[in-house]
Design a protein around this motif. Structure first.
Motif, PDB file in Angstrom:
ATOM      1  N   SER A 127      13.322  -3.627 -10.921  1.00 59.16           N
ATOM      2  CA  SER A 127      12.745  -3.023  -9.716  1.00 59.16           C
ATOM      3  C   SER A 127      11.890  -1.794  -9.980  1.00 59.16           C
ATOM      4  O   SER A 127      11.007  -1.487  -9.187  1.00 59.16           O
ATOM      5  N   SER A 128      12.134  -1.059 -11.053  1.00 61.64           N
ATOM      6  CA  SER A 128      11.420   0.213 -11.239  1.00 61.64           C
ATOM      7  C   SER A 128      11.368   0.585 -12.721  1.00 61.64           C
ATOM      8  O   SER A 128      12.102   0.008 -13.540  1.00 61.64           O
ATOM      9  N   GLY A 129      10.549   1.585 -12.999  1.00 53.62           N
ATOM     10  CA  GLY A 129      10.482   2.085 -14.371  1.00 53.62           C
ATOM     11  C   GLY A 129      11.795   2.724 -14.791  1.00 53.62           C
ATOM     12  O   GLY A 129      12.220   2.610 -15.949  1.00 53.62           O
ATOM     13  N   THR A 130      12.434   3.403 -13.848  1.00 54.27           N
ATOM     14  CA  THR A 130      13.723   4.037 -14.156  1.00 54.27           C
ATOM     15  C   THR A 130      14.756   2.970 -14.514  1.00 54.27           C
ATOM     16  O   THR A 130      15.495   3.111 -15.500  1.00 54.27           O
ATOM     17  N   MET A 131      14.780   1.888 -13.724  1.00 51.66           N
ATOM     18  CA  MET A 131      15.733   0.823 -14.053  1.00 51.66           C
ATOM     19  C   MET A 131      15.365   0.139 -15.372  1.00 51.66           C
ATOM     20  O   MET A 131      16.250  -0.251 -16.149  1.00 51.66           O
ATOM     21  N   ALA A 132      14.067   0.016 -15.631  1.00 50.01           N
ATOM     22  CA  ALA A 132      13.630  -0.629 -16.879  1.00 50.01           C
ATOM     23  C   ALA A 132      14.143   0.161 -18.084  1.00 50.01           C
ATOM     24  O   ALA A 132      14.672  -0.416 -19.042  1.00 50.01           O
ATOM     25  N   ASN A 133      13.994   1.486 -18.030  1.00 50.34           N
ATOM     26  CA  ASN A 133      14.507   2.294 -19.142  1.00 50.34           C
ATOM     27  C   ASN A 133      16.024   2.244 -19.203  1.00 50.34           C
ATOM     28  O   ASN A 133      16.610   2.071 -20.274  1.00 50.34           O
ATOM     29  N   LEU A 134      16.670   2.406 -18.046  1.00 51.11           N
ATOM     30  CA  LEU A 134      18.137   2.425 -18.020  1.00 51.11           C
ATOM     31  C   LEU A 134      18.713   1.129 -18.591  1.00 51.11           C
ATOM     32  O   LEU A 134      19.595   1.156 -19.469  1.00 51.11           O
ATOM     33  N   VAL A 135      18.222  -0.002 -18.100  1.00 49.30           N
ATOM     34  CA  VAL A 135      18.742  -1.294 -18.563  1.00 49.30           C
ATOM     35  C   VAL A 135      18.452  -1.475 -20.055  1.00 49.30           C
ATOM     36  O   VAL A 135      19.306  -1.950 -20.815  1.00 49.30           O
ATOM     37  N   SER A 136      17.265  -1.048 -20.477  1.00 50.50           N
ATOM     38  CA  SER A 136      16.922  -1.177 -21.906  1.00 50.50           C
ATOM     39  C   SER A 136      17.864  -0.342 -22.764  1.00 50.50           C
ATOM     40  O   SER A 136      18.349  -0.791 -23.805  1.00 50.50           O
ATOM     41  N   LEU A 137      18.112   0.893 -22.352  1.00 50.80           N
ATOM     42  CA  LEU A 137      18.935   1.801 -23.164  1.00 50.80           C
ATOM     43  C   LEU A 137      20.394   1.347 -23.164  1.00 50.80           C
ATOM     44  O   LEU A 137      21.056   1.334 -24.211  1.00 50.80           O
ATOM     45  N   LEU A 138      20.895   0.974 -21.974  1.00 54.10           N
ATOM     46  CA  LEU A 138      22.299   0.537 -21.892  1.00 54.10           C
ATOM     47  C   LEU A 138      22.529  -0.771 -22.660  1.00 54.10           C
ATOM     48  O   LEU A 138      23.631  -1.027 -23.143  1.00 54.10           O
ATOM     49  N   SER A 139      21.505  -1.594 -22.745  1.00 56.51           N
ATOM     50  CA  SER A 139      21.666  -2.909 -23.385  1.00 56.51           C
ATOM     51  C   SER A 139      21.706  -2.841 -24.898  1.00 56.51           C
ATOM     52  O   SER A 139      22.004  -3.837 -25.550  1.00 56.51           O
ATOM     53  N   GLN A 140      21.334  -1.695 -25.474  1.00 55.69           N
ATOM     54  CA  GLN A 140      21.375  -1.617 -26.938  1.00 55.69           C
ATOM     55  C   GLN A 140      22.157  -0.400 -27.430  1.00 55.69           C
ATOM     56  O   GLN A 140      21.920   0.101 -28.536  1.00 55.69           O
ATOM     57  N   GLY A 169      12.267  12.537 -27.157  1.00 58.45           N
ATOM     58  CA  GLY A 169      11.480  13.765 -27.057  1.00 58.45           C
ATOM     59  C   GLY A 169      11.975  14.675 -25.935  1.00 58.45           C
ATOM     60  O   GLY A 169      12.474  14.198 -24.915  1.00 58.45           O
ATOM     61  N   ASP A 170      11.812  15.982 -26.135  1.00 54.23           N
ATOM     62  CA  ASP A 170      12.355  16.912 -25.130  1.00 54.23           C
ATOM     63  C   ASP A 170      11.575  16.906 -23.819  1.00 54.23           C
ATOM     64  O   ASP A 170      12.058  17.428 -22.818  1.00 54.23           O
ATOM     65  N   ARG A 171      10.349  16.311 -23.826  1.00 52.49           N
ATOM     66  CA  ARG A 171       9.618  16.214 -22.565  1.00 52.49           C
ATOM     67  C   ARG A 171       9.594  14.784 -22.027  1.00 52.49           C
ATOM     68  O   ARG A 171       8.816  14.454 -21.138  1.00 52.49           O
ATOM     69  N   ALA A 172      10.445  13.935 -22.565  1.00 50.85           N
ATOM     70  CA  ALA A 172      10.440  12.521 -22.157  1.00 50.85           C
ATOM     71  C   ALA A 172      10.866  12.354 -20.703  1.00 50.85           C
ATOM     72  O   ALA A 172      11.762  13.056 -20.216  1.00 50.85           O
ATOM     73  N   HIS A 173      10.251  11.387 -20.047  1.00 49.50           N
ATOM     74  CA  HIS A 173      10.650  11.053 -18.673  1.00 49.50           C
ATOM     75  C   HIS A 173      12.124  10.681 -18.642  1.00 49.50           C
ATOM     76  O   HIS A 173      12.851  11.027 -17.703  1.00 49.50           O
ATOM     77  N   ILE A 174      12.601  10.009 -19.686  1.00 50.22           N
ATOM     78  CA  ILE A 174      14.008   9.575 -19.741  1.00 50.22           C
ATOM     79  C   ILE A 174      14.963  10.764 -19.589  1.00 50.22           C
ATOM     80  O   ILE A 174      15.989  10.656 -18.915  1.00 50.22           O
ATOM     81  N   VAL A 175      14.634  11.901 -20.188  1.00 53.46           N
ATOM     82  CA  VAL A 175      15.547  13.054 -20.066  1.00 53.46           C
ATOM     83  C   VAL A 175      15.182  13.966 -18.906  1.00 53.46           C
ATOM     84  O   VAL A 175      16.033  14.682 -18.398  1.00 53.46           O
ATOM     85  N   ARG A 176      13.910  13.933 -18.475  1.00 55.81           N
ATOM     86  CA  ARG A 176      13.520  14.894 -17.442  1.00 55.81           C
ATOM     87  C   ARG A 176      13.513  14.341 -16.026  1.00 55.81           C
ATOM     88  O   ARG A 176      13.552  15.124 -15.075  1.00 55.81           O
ATOM     89  N   ALA A 177      13.420  13.032 -15.882  1.00 59.62           N
ATOM     90  CA  ALA A 177      13.157  12.537 -14.519  1.00 59.62           C
ATOM     91  C   ALA A 177      13.883  11.240 -14.179  1.00 59.62           C
ATOM     92  O   ALA A 177      13.426  10.493 -13.325  1.00 59.62           O
ATOM     93  N   GLU A 178      14.999  10.960 -14.851  1.00 62.58           N
ATOM     94  CA  GLU A 178      15.723   9.728 -14.541  1.00 62.58           C
ATOM     95  C   GLU A 178      17.187   9.994 -14.214  1.00 62.58           C
ATOM     96  O   GLU A 178      18.074   9.169 -14.482  1.00 62.58           O
ATOM     97  N   ALA A 179      17.426  11.177 -13.630  1.00 64.12           N
ATOM     98  CA  ALA A 179      18.744  11.527 -13.113  1.00 64.12           C
ATOM     99  C   ALA A 179      19.845  11.470 -14.174  1.00 64.12           C
ATOM    100  O   ALA A 179      21.025  11.315 -13.848  1.00 64.12           O
ATOM    101  N   GLY A 180      19.459  11.594 -15.437  1.00 60.29           N
ATOM    102  CA  GLY A 180      20.466  11.589 -16.507  1.00 60.29           C
ATOM    103  C   GLY A 180      21.196  10.267 -16.629  1.00 60.29           C
ATOM    104  O   GLY A 180      22.323  10.215 -17.146  1.00 60.29           O
ATOM    105  N   GLY A 181      20.573   9.185 -16.192  1.00 63.83           N
ATOM    106  CA  GLY A 181      21.258   7.886 -16.094  1.00 63.83           C
ATOM    107  C   GLY A 181      21.857   7.401 -17.395  1.00 63.83           C
ATOM    108  O   GLY A 181      22.961   6.856 -17.410  1.00 63.83           O
ATOM    109  N   VAL A 182      21.130   7.588 -18.492  1.00 63.05           N
ATOM    110  CA  VAL A 182      21.633   7.055 -19.766  1.00 63.05           C
ATOM    111  C   VAL A 182      22.954   7.725 -20.155  1.00 63.05           C
ATOM    112  O   VAL A 182      23.838   7.089 -20.738  1.00 63.05           O
TER     113      VAL A 182
END
Ligand code: TLP
Length: 355
Positions: A64-77, A87-100
């Motif tokens: 459904s979204s870029g956030t879910m795409a990253n979350l599912v990708s990270l959780l799956s591996q 990276g310290d400015r990555a969207h994954i750490v700055r803008a995805e609610a700390g999901g991982v």
């Protein structure tokens, strides 16, 4: 005295604000659909096959979204207790609610981002933990291209390869947040597949520069996509007749890729105009469709909310990545004239770096 309602707003907040084109709406209307949790949606199947082909991977999964795409990708591996290098400015750490971390139990350790959105590969060996029961297991590294909070910077194929090679030699897997990988490809003069080959898994978005209303894709090998399908279900992201959305995504891939260079030219034009208004920005550093302006903090340590409000008054909408910066993003629903008009409004209202 003009008020914001005297003129239509020029929306530079994000390329996510784009509305579906008439061709997308028509394709959505006509889409052949089925229950995708049963694997029966032919339009999603077509989109997934197309995404796998474009990224040079075995298979793909629509989410459904870029956030879910990253979350599912990270959780799956990863498994809980693993460590992700990012990276310290990555969207994954700055803008995805700390999901991982919250949902995956994964420790995210940051490496300092360089201006191109990458990081020094020489930092990676020391960051990978030894095999020691006291320590988390470092199993995954994530890159981002283009890099949002580095101002839409393009990570070159060579840098991507160097970082990925180093990670792979140390036994890590590599995920690429390619939310705007089509912008990167257009700017770098490479194919998307060239830029994604060094990574094991990639996420990209249809709903940003490509203008689709909803949707992202995850691509990787068959075993990964099999696991990702399960993880998508786990986080509640299994969708039913979502071919209606995939249909718009197919139009996005057919019709919206070749025009991305226009967005890049418009962003450069905006940056040139901002520099003429006295803002600290080097237009040569604007490579794609994102312009981030670092504001002068000598009089006010947190000037961006004030400037954002002043711009809103004249119908120029921007975001504030933090309290010292504003961000302007060009996209399919803005022309070169709209960008020129935004600059004219700023000049007329005498909005400059110390306004
Ligand atoms: N970025 C959004 C905001 O969250 C900042 C934007 O307006 O740019 N990866 C990258 C590199 C992104 O820029 C974004 C969205 C995502 C992932 C998440 O995508 P969505 O918004 O679809 O969840």
């Amino acid at each position: 005295m003009t008020t914001p309602t005297d003129f239509p707003p020029i929306d530079l907040r994000s390329d996510t604000v784009t509305k579906p084109t008439p061709a997308m709406r028509q394709a959505m209307f006509e889409a052949d659909v089925g229950d995708d949790v049963f694997g029966e949606d032919p339009t999603i199947a077509r989109l997934e096959a197309r995404a796998a082909d474009l990224t040079g991977k075995d298979a793909a999964l629509f989410v459904s979204s870029g956030t879910m795409a990253n979350l599912v990708s990270l959780l799956s591996q990863t498994t809980a207790g693993d460590e992700l290098l990012v990276g310290d400015r990555a969207h994954i750490v700055r803008a995805e609610a700390g999901g991982v971390s919250r949902l995956g139990g994964v420790l995210a350790t940051t490496l300092p981002n360089d201006a191109d959105g990458g990081f020094d590969p020489a930092l990676i060996p020391a960051a990978v933990r030894p095999n020691d029961m006291h320590q988390p297991r470092t199993t995954l590294l994530a890159l981002e291209n283009t890099h949002n909070f580095c101002g839409g910077a393009v990570l070159s194929l060579q840098r991507t390869q160097e970082i990925a090679d180093t990670a792979h030699e140390l036994g890590l897997r590599v995920h690429l947040d390619g939310a705007r990988i089509f912008n990167a490809a257009a700017a770098a003069g490479h194919s998307v597949a060239d830029l994604t080959t060094p990574a094991d898994t990639i996420a990209f978005c249809l709903s940003k520069g490509l203008g689709a209303p909803v949707g992202s894709l995850i691509c990787g090998d068959d075993a990964f996509i099999h696991q990702a399908r399960r993880t998508r279900k786990l986080v509640g992201g299994g969708m039913r007749q979502a071919g209606i959305l995939a249909a718009a995504g197919l139009i996005a891939l057919d019709e919206m890729v070749n025009r991305l260079a226009d967005d890049h030219a418009n962003a450069r034009q905006l940056a040139r105009g901002l520099a003429e208004l006295g803002f600290q920005i080097n237009p040569e550093h604007v490579e794609t469709n994102i312009v981030i302006v670092q504001l002068d903090t000598s009089h006010d340590p947190a000037p961006s909310p004030t400037l954002q409000a002043q711009l809103r008054e004249i119908g120029v909408l921007v975001t504030t990545p933090d309290r010292t910066k504003i961000r302007l993003v060009t996209h399919a629903d803005l022309s070169a004239d709209d960008c020129a008009e935004a600059l004219q409004r700023m000049a007329a209202a005498e909005i400059g770096p110390s306004a």
